[in-house]
Design a protein around this motif. Sequence first.
Motif, PDB file in Angstrom:
ATOM      1  N   GLU A  42       0.669  -1.506  -0.077  1.00 61.85           N
ATOM      2  CA  GLU A  42       0.093  -0.061   0.224  1.00 61.85           C
ATOM      3  C   GLU A  42       0.674   0.938   0.459  1.00 61.85           C
ATOM      4  O   GLU A  42       0.842   2.613  -0.668  1.00 61.85           O
ATOM      5  N   LEU A  43       2.095   1.255   0.514  1.00 57.54           N
ATOM      6  CA  LEU A  43       2.707   2.033   1.039  1.00 57.54           C
ATOM      7  C   LEU A  43       3.312   2.513  -0.568  1.00 57.54           C
ATOM      8  O   LEU A  43       3.563   3.519  -1.012  1.00 57.54           O
ATOM      9  N   ALA A  44       3.609   1.246  -1.241  1.00 56.77           N
ATOM     10  CA  ALA A  44       3.827   1.665  -2.948  1.00 56.77           C
ATOM     11  C   ALA A  44       3.073   2.481  -3.297  1.00 56.77           C
ATOM     12  O   ALA A  44       3.839   3.240  -4.189  1.00 56.77           O
ATOM     13  N   LYS A  45       2.104   2.380  -3.579  1.00 53.20           N
ATOM     14  CA  LYS A  45       0.758   2.810  -4.527  1.00 53.20           C
ATOM     15  C   LYS A  45       0.505   4.630  -3.609  1.00 53.20           C
ATOM     16  O   LYS A  45      -0.095   4.875  -4.510  1.00 53.20           O
ATOM     17  N   THR A  46       1.273   4.556  -2.640  1.00 49.12           N
ATOM     18  CA  THR A  46       0.356   5.876  -1.778  1.00 49.12           C
ATOM     19  C   THR A  46       0.751   7.246  -3.532  1.00 49.12           C
ATOM     20  O   THR A  46       0.588   8.393  -3.080  1.00 49.12           O
ATOM     21  N   ASP A  47       2.907   7.141  -3.613  1.00 53.07           N
ATOM     22  CA  ASP A  47       3.347   7.991  -4.409  1.00 53.07           C
ATOM     23  C   ASP A  47       1.891   8.717  -5.762  1.00 53.07           C
ATOM     24  O   ASP A  47       1.485   9.452  -6.296  1.00 53.07           O
ATOM     25  N   LYS A  48       1.133   6.908  -6.440  1.00 46.98           N
ATOM     26  CA  LYS A  48       0.768   7.258  -6.921  1.00 46.98           C
ATOM     27  C   LYS A  48      -1.045   8.432  -6.802  1.00 46.98           C
ATOM     28  O   LYS A  48      -1.460   8.827  -7.856  1.00 46.98           O
ATOM     29  N   VAL A  49      -1.357   8.019  -5.911  1.00 43.37           N
ATOM     30  CA  VAL A  49      -2.476   8.233  -5.023  1.00 43.37           C
ATOM     31  C   VAL A  49      -2.490   9.512  -4.704  1.00 43.37           C
ATOM     32  O   VAL A  49      -3.303  10.406  -4.744  1.00 43.37           O
ATOM     33  N   SER A  50      -1.484  10.012  -4.188  1.00 42.09           N
ATOM     34  CA  SER A  50      -0.922  11.093  -3.543  1.00 42.09           C
ATOM     35  C   SER A  50      -1.300  12.555  -5.031  1.00 42.09           C
ATOM     36  O   SER A  50      -1.393  13.611  -4.868  1.00 42.09           O
ATOM     37  N   SER A  51      -0.365  12.420  -6.128  1.00 45.43           N
ATOM     38  CA  SER A  51      -0.743  12.158  -7.219  1.00 45.43           C
ATOM     39  C   SER A  51      -1.612  12.980  -7.891  1.00 45.43           C
ATOM     40  O   SER A  51      -1.923  14.330  -7.985  1.00 45.43           O
ATOM     41  N   ALA A  52      -2.275  11.631  -7.552  1.00 44.06           N
ATOM     42  CA  ALA A  52      -4.151  12.074  -8.162  1.00 44.06           C
ATOM     43  C   ALA A  52      -4.753  12.928  -7.533  1.00 44.06           C
ATOM     44  O   ALA A  52      -5.958  13.473  -7.756  1.00 44.06           O
ATOM     45  N   LEU A  53      -4.530  13.032  -6.262  1.00 44.84           N
ATOM     46  CA  LEU A  53      -5.587  13.511  -4.866  1.00 44.84           C
ATOM     47  C   LEU A  53      -4.946  14.695  -5.179  1.00 44.84           C
ATOM     48  O   LEU A  53      -5.753  15.613  -4.940  1.00 44.84           O
ATOM     49  N   GLN A  54      -3.539  15.051  -5.577  1.00 42.83           N
ATOM     50  CA  GLN A  54      -3.208  16.251  -5.576  1.00 42.83           C
ATOM     51  C   GLN A  54      -4.207  17.445  -7.122  1.00 42.83           C
ATOM     52  O   GLN A  54      -4.129  18.004  -7.419  1.00 42.83           O
ATOM     53  N   GLU A  55      -4.213  16.524  -7.675  1.00 42.11           N
ATOM     54  CA  GLU A  55      -4.352  16.841  -8.985  1.00 42.11           C
ATOM     55  C   GLU A  55      -6.515  17.268  -8.704  1.00 42.11           C
ATOM     56  O   GLU A  55      -6.590  17.247  -9.501  1.00 42.11           O
ATOM     57  N   PHE A  56      -6.452  15.770  -7.942  1.00 41.32           N
ATOM     58  CA  PHE A  56      -8.348  16.102  -7.585  1.00 41.32           C
ATOM     59  C   PHE A  56      -8.272  17.748  -6.176  1.00 41.32           C
ATOM     60  O   PHE A  56      -9.585  18.452  -6.892  1.00 41.32           O
ATOM     61  N   VAL A  57      -7.489  17.358  -6.048  1.00 39.51           N
ATOM     62  CA  VAL A  57      -7.944  19.132  -5.267  1.00 39.51           C
ATOM     63  C   VAL A  57      -8.092  20.524  -5.854  1.00 39.51           C
ATOM     64  O   VAL A  57      -8.715  20.923  -6.338  1.00 39.51           O
ATOM     65  N   THR A  58      -6.533  20.522  -6.905  1.00 38.56           N
ATOM     66  CA  THR A  58      -6.678  21.430  -7.291  1.00 38.56           C
ATOM     67  C   THR A  58      -8.620  21.483  -8.490  1.00 38.56           C
ATOM     68  O   THR A  58      -7.876  22.600  -8.564  1.00 38.56           O
ATOM     69  N   VAL A  59      -8.528  21.010  -8.738  1.00 41.69           N
ATOM     70  CA  VAL A  59      -9.881  20.665  -9.891  1.00 41.69           C
ATOM     71  C   VAL A  59     -10.885  21.131  -8.947  1.00 41.69           C
ATOM     72  O   VAL A  59     -11.952  22.097  -9.388  1.00 41.69           O
ATOM     73  N   MET A  60     -10.827  20.661  -7.438  1.00 42.81           N
ATOM     74  CA  MET A  60     -11.908  21.004  -7.268  1.00 42.81           C
ATOM     75  C   MET A  60     -12.247  22.442  -6.885  1.00 42.81           C
ATOM     76  O   MET A  60     -13.487  22.972  -6.212  1.00 42.81           O
ATOM     77  N   GLU A  61     -10.704  22.869  -6.194  1.00 43.41           N
ATOM     78  CA  GLU A  61     -10.674  24.473  -5.541  1.00 43.41           C
ATOM     79  C   GLU A  61     -10.769  24.624  -6.994  1.00 43.41           C
ATOM     80  O   GLU A  61     -11.095  26.387  -6.560  1.00 43.41           O
ATOM     81  N   SER A  62     -10.531  25.093  -8.244  1.00 41.03           N
ATOM     82  CA  SER A  62     -10.837  25.674  -9.273  1.00 41.03           C
ATOM     83  C   SER A  62     -12.668  26.007  -9.314  1.00 41.03           C
ATOM     84  O   SER A  62     -12.553  26.975  -9.811  1.00 41.03           O
ATOM     85  N   LYS A  63     -13.050  25.159  -9.125  1.00 40.18           N
ATOM     86  CA  LYS A  63     -15.044  24.855  -9.758  1.00 40.18           C
ATOM     87  C   LYS A  63     -15.950  26.240  -7.977  1.00 40.18           C
ATOM     88  O   LYS A  63     -15.337  25.370  -7.516  1.00 40.18           O
TER      89      LYS A  63
END
Length: 97
Positions: A42-63
């Motif tokens: 699971e820790l090996a996958k967190t880097d992918k999740v954190s970058s996807a989460l950062q992108e999601f937060v950026t999109v949500m904050e723009s709306k």
Amino acid sequence: MQVGGAAAGGGDAADLRGRHRIQAELKKLEQEARFLEEELEELAKTDKVSSALQEFVTVMESKADPLLPVTTGPVNQSWDRWFEGPQDLRRCKCWFL
């Protein structure tokens, strides 16, 4: 007639309990090892999740939030006085301030 002891089979029962205890501890250690391996995966996958989460937060904050009205300022200027603090604290008769 003997009570207890190795001749009556007491030693065999102690050996079985000792063996069972060792097997139980071994099983517990194997479960913990599996759990730690899953955690590492699971820790090996967190880097992918954190970058996807950062992108999601950026999109949500723009709306804009559809439930909140979009205003550039207060609609009614007289409402501002209720949300601002008193202009002169010495003349304020409010008990909670």
